[in-house]
Design a protein around this motif. Structure first.
Motif, PDB file in Angstrom:
ATOM      1  N   GLU A  15       0.852  -1.181   0.000  1.00  0.00           N
ATOM      2  CA  GLU A  15       0.000   0.000   0.000  1.00  0.00           C
ATOM      3  C   GLU A  15       0.891   1.235   0.000  1.00  0.00           C
ATOM      4  O   GLU A  15       1.871   1.305   0.734  1.00  0.00           O
ATOM      5  CB  GLU A  15      -0.888  -0.005   1.241  1.00  0.00           C
ATOM      6  N   PHE A  16       0.536   2.193  -0.832  1.00  0.00           N
ATOM      7  CA  PHE A  16       1.359   3.391  -0.967  1.00  0.00           C
ATOM      8  C   PHE A  16       0.903   4.473  -0.009  1.00  0.00           C
ATOM      9  O   PHE A  16      -0.221   4.966  -0.101  1.00  0.00           O
ATOM     10  CB  PHE A  16       1.293   3.907  -2.407  1.00  0.00           C
ATOM     11  N   THR A  17       1.785   4.842   0.921  1.00  0.00           N
ATOM     12  CA  THR A  17       1.481   5.957   1.817  1.00  0.00           C
ATOM     13  C   THR A  17       2.704   6.853   1.898  1.00  0.00           C
ATOM     14  O   THR A  17       3.749   6.428   2.377  1.00  0.00           O
ATOM     15  CB  THR A  17       1.153   5.463   3.249  1.00  0.00           C
ATOM     16  N   PRO A  18       2.606   8.069   1.390  1.00  0.00           N
ATOM     17  CA  PRO A  18       3.744   8.972   1.440  1.00  0.00           C
ATOM     18  C   PRO A  18       4.069   9.369   2.875  1.00  0.00           C
ATOM     19  O   PRO A  18       3.192   9.347   3.746  1.00  0.00           O
ATOM     20  CB  PRO A  18       3.283  10.179   0.625  1.00  0.00           C
ATOM     21  N   ARG A  19       5.329   9.705   3.097  1.00  0.00           N
ATOM     22  CA  ARG A  19       5.778  10.083   4.432  1.00  0.00           C
ATOM     23  C   ARG A  19       4.992  11.287   4.952  1.00  0.00           C
ATOM     24  O   ARG A  19       4.539  11.295   6.100  1.00  0.00           O
ATOM     25  CB  ARG A  19       7.268  10.421   4.364  1.00  0.00           C
ATOM     26  N   SER A  20       4.873  12.313   4.106  1.00  0.00           N
ATOM     27  CA  SER A  20       4.020  13.442   4.478  1.00  0.00           C
ATOM     28  C   SER A  20       2.672  13.230   3.813  1.00  0.00           C
ATOM     29  O   SER A  20       2.609  13.136   2.590  1.00  0.00           O
ATOM     30  CB  SER A  20       4.600  14.761   3.974  1.00  0.00           C
ATOM     31  N   PRO A  21       1.612  13.166   4.584  1.00  0.00           N
ATOM     32  CA  PRO A  21       0.292  12.927   3.997  1.00  0.00           C
ATOM     33  C   PRO A  21      -0.006  13.934   2.885  1.00  0.00           C
ATOM     34  O   PRO A  21       0.167  15.131   3.070  1.00  0.00           O
ATOM     35  CB  PRO A  21      -0.659  13.120   5.179  1.00  0.00           C
ATOM     36  N   GLY A  22      -0.408  13.414   1.740  1.00  0.00           N
ATOM     37  CA  GLY A  22      -0.807  14.294   0.658  1.00  0.00           C
ATOM     38  C   GLY A  22       0.319  14.827  -0.205  1.00  0.00           C
ATOM     39  O   GLY A  22       0.080  15.482  -1.204  1.00  0.00           O
ATOM     40  N   HIS A  23       1.558  14.553   0.166  1.00  0.00           N
ATOM     41  CA  HIS A  23       2.691  15.076  -0.599  1.00  0.00           C
ATOM     42  C   HIS A  23       3.651  13.940  -0.941  1.00  0.00           C
ATOM     43  O   HIS A  23       4.187  13.293  -0.049  1.00  0.00           O
ATOM     44  CB  HIS A  23       3.409  16.165   0.217  1.00  0.00           C
ATOM     45  N   VAL A  24       3.844  13.716  -2.238  1.00  0.00           N
ATOM     46  CA  VAL A  24       4.720  12.629  -2.674  1.00  0.00           C
ATOM     47  C   VAL A  24       6.023  13.198  -3.219  1.00  0.00           C
ATOM     48  O   VAL A  24       6.007  14.104  -4.053  1.00  0.00           O
ATOM     49  CB  VAL A  24       4.049  11.791  -3.790  1.00  0.00           C
ATOM     50  N   ARG A  25       7.117  12.645  -2.750  1.00  0.00           N
ATOM     51  CA  ARG A  25       8.430  13.063  -3.233  1.00  0.00           C
ATOM     52  C   ARG A  25       9.049  11.921  -4.037  1.00  0.00           C
ATOM     53  O   ARG A  25       9.202  10.817  -3.531  1.00  0.00           O
ATOM     54  CB  ARG A  25       9.324  13.436  -2.063  1.00  0.00           C
ATOM     55  N   ILE A  26       9.380  12.230  -5.299  1.00  0.00           N
ATOM     56  CA  ILE A  26       9.892  11.197  -6.212  1.00  0.00           C
ATOM     57  C   ILE A  26      11.229  11.609  -6.808  1.00  0.00           C
ATOM     58  O   ILE A  26      11.396  12.745  -7.270  1.00  0.00           O
ATOM     59  CB  ILE A  26       8.923  10.974  -7.401  1.00  0.00           C
ATOM     60  N   TYR A  27      12.144  10.671  -6.814  1.00  0.00           N
ATOM     61  CA  TYR A  27      13.428  10.881  -7.502  1.00  0.00           C
ATOM     62  C   TYR A  27      13.587   9.777  -8.538  1.00  0.00           C
ATOM     63  O   TYR A  27      13.439   8.595  -8.227  1.00  0.00           O
ATOM     64  CB  TYR A  27      14.593  10.824  -6.515  1.00  0.00           C
TER      65      TYR A  27
END
Length: 468
Positions: A15-27
């Motif tokens: 399940e995908f849950t970003p560290r900061s809710p609502g904000h996804v950081r991708i490299y």
RNA sequence: GGCGGCGUAGCCAAGUGGCCAAGGCGGAGGUCUGCAAAACCUCUAUUCAGCGGUUCGAAUCCGCUCGCCGCCUCCA
């Protein structure tokens, strides 16, 4: 509905849950700019372009970083051969890459850092690793000592002993262990160099990504992506450096796209079986490539074949035609009609497919199902106003979902038909009314020379830009 | 040799325990049509590489066999 992603690190869907809710950081690891990019690079860029688009569609704020490796052995070699500075060569191919991405509809990243502009950050990282005992210096070179980092090999599933046994690694007497990798390389004559505590030199490849990713996304971010050929050693080494430094996981999810094969083998410069993006877009519509790429799940390999791309182009026409027809029927194409109730199911099916590790082949299936329904609806539009509204609403939904995949962007923004083309179409209509077929066919040829096509339908002539 | 993956209709490709095995291309028939093209409609896998097993039930789980690919070296 939540998104599930396949994480290379755990080899399972999570399940995908970003560290900061609502904000996804991708490299995502970008390209080394020493030559034109090929369709393998294009696939990787496109896959993460779609992932990024979908996450935004789901309501996330996304910070997307894709780097350029602009210092490297191949760049130096090539620049020397051409007798130009390395920086000039890499700048040329950065430009080319950006043009190629624009040509295939891949959006620019939010940040596109270059390695050479982050040397101080890399030096700082290397210094910390030396200070913590993870790295050692030998005559101006700095190496990372693999054995100091317990988790080395975890991402790729490598056993350290077997790595050594298979060792095709260059034997370098200065390394303590043949598996150690360079963090800093001392400058040889004629190479670009930066001052450092270990003397003039340049960074190793892996350390760039660690430094840049951390700078823009923090010590621990959400998604780290790239081609599956980067799992080892590149991403393995990034993890070692960053986590040795911070003690925190570099990324929560590791996503890797499959390779593009050309003639049953991986497309690659070293094998010489590449097709550049430039060459490709001369022959095919950009969206045909997108449809071709997204027709296979991103983790699977895909065999490149011209015939297959042409198949995609034909399929694409059915979708773009619907969009054009909706424009032709609507007084005000910019006003997006409400999605009819009986068509609301398609979005749910589309999201269910995309939520499942970005299953674009299945999502495309949903789009084509919708297209079939809309095609039937179109046949009724000449009769009544309600049917027209229904059709327009359905097509706007098709465009909305298509754009999540990066499709139909050009078709949707198609403006008016140029006046000269319209006049020719009009003249041709009159010729046909006179049953002057010769003149009518002449006019059709002329319209085609201007890059447009005209087809006769029960509801009048249909004009469209060729290849849109 | 180690690790990972793949083999589904003529071609491409989803599906990973249970409604008729998505979708695209191609093909066949039909509607429309000055021609052409397009579009639209219908049809197109009793079967999921092979063999064996688990199960009330498997393309989907387990085992074996065959074939193919990627990584282990620069690589998206």
């Amino acid at each position: 509905m939540s998104v599930k992603v396949y994480n290379t690190m755990t080899r399972s869907k999570e399940e995908f849950t970003p560290r900061s809710p609502g904000h996804v950081r991708i490299y995502v690891c970008g390209v080394t700019v020493y030559d034109l990019s090929h369709v393998g690079h294009a696939r990787s860029a496109m896959v993460f372009d779609v992932i990024q688009r979908y996450l935004r569609f789901k309501g996330y704020r996304v910070t997307f970083v894709r780097n350029f490796t602009d210092v490297d052995d191949r760049i130096i070699r090539r620049a020397n051969a051409e007798g130009v500075p390395a920086a000039e060569l890499s700048e040329r191919y950065i430009q080319a890459f950006r043009e190629d991405m624009a040509a295939i509809g891949v959006a620019p990243a939010d940040v596109e850092p270059k390695a050479t502009e982050h040397i101080p950050e890399m030096i700082a990282l290397i210094e910390r690793l030396v200070a913590k005992g993870f790295a050692y210096t030998v005559n101006g070179d700095v190496y990372f000592e693999i054995r100091r980092f317990r988790a080395y090999g975890r991402l790729s599933g490598k056993n350290l002993d077997e790595l050594l046994a298979g060792a095709r690694v260059e034997v370098d007497e200065r390394k303590r262990d043949p598996r150690d990798f360079a963090l800093w390389k001392s400058a040889k004559p004629g190479e670009p160099a930066w001052p450092s505590p270990w003397g003039p030199g340049r960074p190793g490849w892996h350390v760039e990504c660690s430094a840049m990713a951390t700078k823009y996304l923090g010590e621990s971010f959400d998604v780290h992506g790239g081609g599956e050929d980067l799992i080892f050693p590149h991403h393995e080494c990034e993890i070692a450096q960053s986590e040795a430094d911070t003690g925190r996981p570099l990324a929560r999810y590791w996503l890797h796209n499959g390779m593009v094969n050309f003639g049953a083998e991986k497309m690659s410069k070293s094998l010489g079986n590449v097709l550049t993006i430039r060459e490709f877009v001369k022959r095919h519509a950009p969206d045909a490539f997108r449809l071709f790429v997204l027709g296979t799940h991103y983790r699977h390999p895909v065999d490149f074949a011209e015939e297959r791309v042409r198949d995609s182009a034909r399929a694409l026409e059915r979708l773009t035609r619907l969009v054009h027809d909706a424009h032709a029927l609507s007084r005000d194409p910019s006003a997006s009609a409400a999605v009819p109730e009986d068509l609301q199911d398609f979005r749910a099916r589309f999201e269910a497919a995309m939520d499942d590790d970005f299953n674009t082949p299945q999502a495309l299936g949903v789009l084509f199902d919708l297209a079939r329904v809309l095609s039937e609806a179109r046949d009724r539009t000449s009769a009544d106003e309600r049917a027209r509204e229904h059709f327009a609403g359905g097509v706007s939904e098709l465009v909305t979902l298509g754009q999540v995949l990066g499709l139909l962007q050009r078709a949707a923004e198609v403006g008016g038909t140029p006046a000269d083309v319209l006049r020719l179409v009009e003249d041709r209509g009159q010729a046909r009314a006179r049953r002057d077929w010769r003149r009518a066919d002449q006019l059709r040829d002329e319209i085609q020379r201007l890059g447009w096509s005209v087809e006769d339908t029960p509801s009048g002539p249909r004009v469209a830009r060729k290849g849109a």
